[in-house]
Motif scaffolding. Structure first.
Motif, short mmCIF file in Angstrom:
data_model
loop_
_atom_site.label_atom_id
_atom_site.label_comp_id
_atom_site.label_asym_id
_atom_site.label_seq_id
_atom_site.Cartn_x
_atom_site.Cartn_y
_atom_site.Cartn_z
N UNK A 111 -1.64 12.69 -8.48
CA UNK A 111 -2.45 13.32 -7.43
C UNK A 111 -1.78 13.02 -6.10
N UNK A 112 -1.46 14.07 -5.35
CA UNK A 112 -0.74 13.89 -4.09
C UNK A 112 0.71 13.52 -4.38
N UNK A 113 1.37 12.95 -3.36
CA UNK A 113 2.80 12.65 -3.52
C UNK A 113 3.01 11.21 -3.98
N UNK A 114 4.22 10.97 -4.49
CA UNK A 114 4.58 9.62 -4.92
C UNK A 114 4.51 8.66 -3.73
N UNK A 115 3.95 7.49 -3.97
CA UNK A 115 3.78 6.42 -2.95
C UNK A 115 2.77 6.76 -1.85
N UNK A 116 2.04 7.87 -2.05
CA UNK A 116 1.04 8.23 -1.03
C UNK A 116 -0.38 8.18 -1.59
N UNK A 117 -0.52 7.47 -2.70
CA UNK A 117 -1.83 7.47 -3.38
C UNK A 117 -2.86 6.53 -2.78
N UNK A 118 -2.40 5.53 -2.04
CA UNK A 118 -3.34 4.52 -1.54
C UNK A 118 -4.37 5.14 -0.60
N UNK A 119 -3.87 5.93 0.33
CA UNK A 119 -4.77 6.57 1.31
C UNK A 119 -5.78 7.48 0.61
N UNK A 120 -5.29 8.18 -0.40
CA UNK A 120 -6.18 9.08 -1.15
C UNK A 120 -7.26 8.26 -1.87
N UNK A 121 -6.81 7.17 -2.50
CA UNK A 121 -7.76 6.32 -3.23
C UNK A 121 -8.82 5.76 -2.29
N UNK A 129 0.83 -1.22 0.00
CA UNK A 129 0.00 0.00 0.00
C UNK A 129 0.86 1.26 0.00
N UNK A 130 2.06 1.17 0.58
CA UNK A 130 2.92 2.37 0.67
C UNK A 130 3.73 2.60 -0.61
N UNK A 131 3.43 1.80 -1.63
CA UNK A 131 4.14 2.00 -2.91
C UNK A 131 3.17 2.33 -4.03
N UNK A 132 1.99 2.85 -3.65
CA UNK A 132 0.97 3.14 -4.67
C UNK A 132 0.82 4.65 -4.87
N UNK A 133 0.71 5.05 -6.14
CA UNK A 133 0.47 6.47 -6.45
C UNK A 133 -0.77 6.57 -7.34
N UNK A 134 -1.33 7.76 -7.34
CA UNK A 134 -2.58 7.99 -8.07
C UNK A 134 -2.34 8.97 -9.22
N UNK A 135 -2.90 8.66 -10.39
CA UNK A 135 -2.63 9.49 -11.57
C UNK A 135 -3.91 9.89 -12.29
#
Ligand code: FAD
Length: 379
Positions: free
Chosen positions: A220-230, A173-179
């Motif tokens: 969207x947001x920072x690299x590797x911080x996309x999981x929480x946002x998703x 989860x800590x290696x996911x980013x959102x695009x």
């Protein structure tokens, strides 16, 4: 512009009667979204309801906004689903997007000029969203996306996709980013429209990403911080599912009441039978409880507090209620409820989605249970 809510709902009902009701059965049969409805929906500003004025919104409260999904879902749950997912994506942009991203994408979404999709799930990762395999690797000022997304609501209709990819494959989860991915990006393709059991007026597709190059500024947001946002975005999606579930339940109860009053058996309307009255009573009580949970969730959200617990509770309850209400509606209609010409058969199939999509009831029960336990822990 001041909005008269009563007028808004009258207009929405008129739109549904004119554009959806006559073709709802056909849309279910052919599994298609009626694109021609987007224009009258835009004219009523139905995409803009709860968004800030600076992005073209009307700044209405969440209850009014999501009640629109409920109203539309009484006619066609798949069309309600378009809104639930479109808003889930737009809400993420509103909360986490940069000013540039909002300027470039959000205004069009709020005005309904563009439609959004939310591409998290994959063939091998649904509940376990951290297990996605799609990757995004950095290349100078771009990211290159590769992978397969599945169950993409609004898939072929959307212009903008919020997609989750691994930017560090070792870190879960800590290696996911959102695009933000635009339709027409080279290397992105829809190869399959999923043939679903219900909500068939919503188009659900896969999404194949092969060497899709997108600018870094689309993160969207920072690299590797996309999981929480998703995951945060999914909370809003749950509210949308609740609204759809209530719309389906209201339609099923109305059908059952109509049938009970008109159907004569043994010389009198079946509505005079205790067992039918008892079923109608149970359906009504469940629906009232659904409405109360929905209202509470909207209220907490409108007060800008964390509403994730309320949304999960409401979704689990409404998911169960819609299935039971539609089941009983069919039972009340007897064999007539079982045939395709009668709408309750479709409502029954549509309602099945509510305790699956945007988090299954099993997973949400786990989250609710652990949250309640944590809130009450003694340490
Ligand atoms: C019509 C439709 C539209 C959708 N639209 C979208 C979309 O727009 N974007 C998107 O990203 N996804 C979308 N989805 C995917 C949806 O979110 C997933 O289907 C859902 O989260 C469940 O995942 P899964 O189907 O992979 O089931 P699985 O995760 O494989 O679950 C299978 C079963 O195991 C249970 N289970 C799994 N893990 C646990 C656990 N830890 N504890 C207890 N039980 C567990 C589940 O409750 C379920 O009963 C859509 C799905 C459908 C059907």
């Amino acid at each position: 512009m001041d909005i008269n809510k009563e007028m808004l709902f009258l207009d929405v009902r008129e739109l549904c009667e004119k554009y959806i009701k006559p073709i709802a059965k056909q849309l279910d049969e052919i599994s298609e979204f009626p694109k021609e409805i987007l224009k009258p929906m835009r004219e009523l500003k139905l995409f803009s309801l709860h968004y800030p004025k600076e992005y073209g919104g009307l700044e209405l409260d969440y209850e009014t906004s999501f009640e629109i999904i409920r109203e539309i879902s009484k006619y066609s749950a798949g069309i309600g689903l378009l809104y639930a997912v479109h808003w889930m994506a737009a809400d993420v942009l509103l909360k986490y997007g940069t000013e540039r991203q909002k300027e470039k994408y959000l205004k069009d979404l709020v005005e309904g000029n563009k439609i959004a999709a939310y591409a998290i799930s994959e063939p091998t990762a649904g509940s376990d969203a951290a297990g996605i395999k799609a990757t995004a690797s950095k290349d100078e000022d771009c990211y290159i996306l590769n992978g397969n997304k599945y169950f993409c609501t609004n898939g072929s209709l959307a212009d903008i996709y919020i997609a989750a990819c691994k930017t560090d494959e070792e870190k879960g989860a800590k290696g996911i980013s959102l695009f933000i991915l635009e339709k027409g990006t080279k290397g992105m393709e829809i190869t399959n429209v999923i043939d679903k059991m219900g909500c068939r007026s919503s188009v659900t597709t896969d999404l194949v990403l092969k060497e899709c190059r997108i600018p870094s500024e689309n993160m969207i947001g920072e690299e590797n911080k996309g999981f929480k946002i998703a995951m945060d975005g999914l909370v809003g999606g749950r509210l949308g599912m609740c609204a759809i579930g209530i719309g389906i339940s209201e339609a099923a109860l109305n059908k059952a009441i109509q049938h009970s009053n008109n159907r004569i058996a043994f010389g009198k309307p079946i509505s005079s039978l205790y067992s039918i009255q008892s079923k109608i009573s149970n359906m009504y009580i469940k629906l009232e409880a659904c409405r109360a949970l929905f209202k509470k969730t909207c209220k907490v959200r409108s007060s800008h507090k964390d509403y994730s617990l309320e949304a999960s509770v409401a979704k689990v309850f409404i998911g169960e209620a819609v299935n039971s209400i539609c089941y009983e509606a069919i039972q009340i209609m007897g064999g007539h409820g079982y045939v395709r010409n009668n709408e309750v058969e479709r409502l029954y199939r549509d309602g099945r989605l509510i305790d699956i999509g945007v988090g299954t009831s099993e997973v949400l029960n786990m989250v609710i249970g652990s949250t309640i336990l944590k809130m009450n822990s003694v340490d």
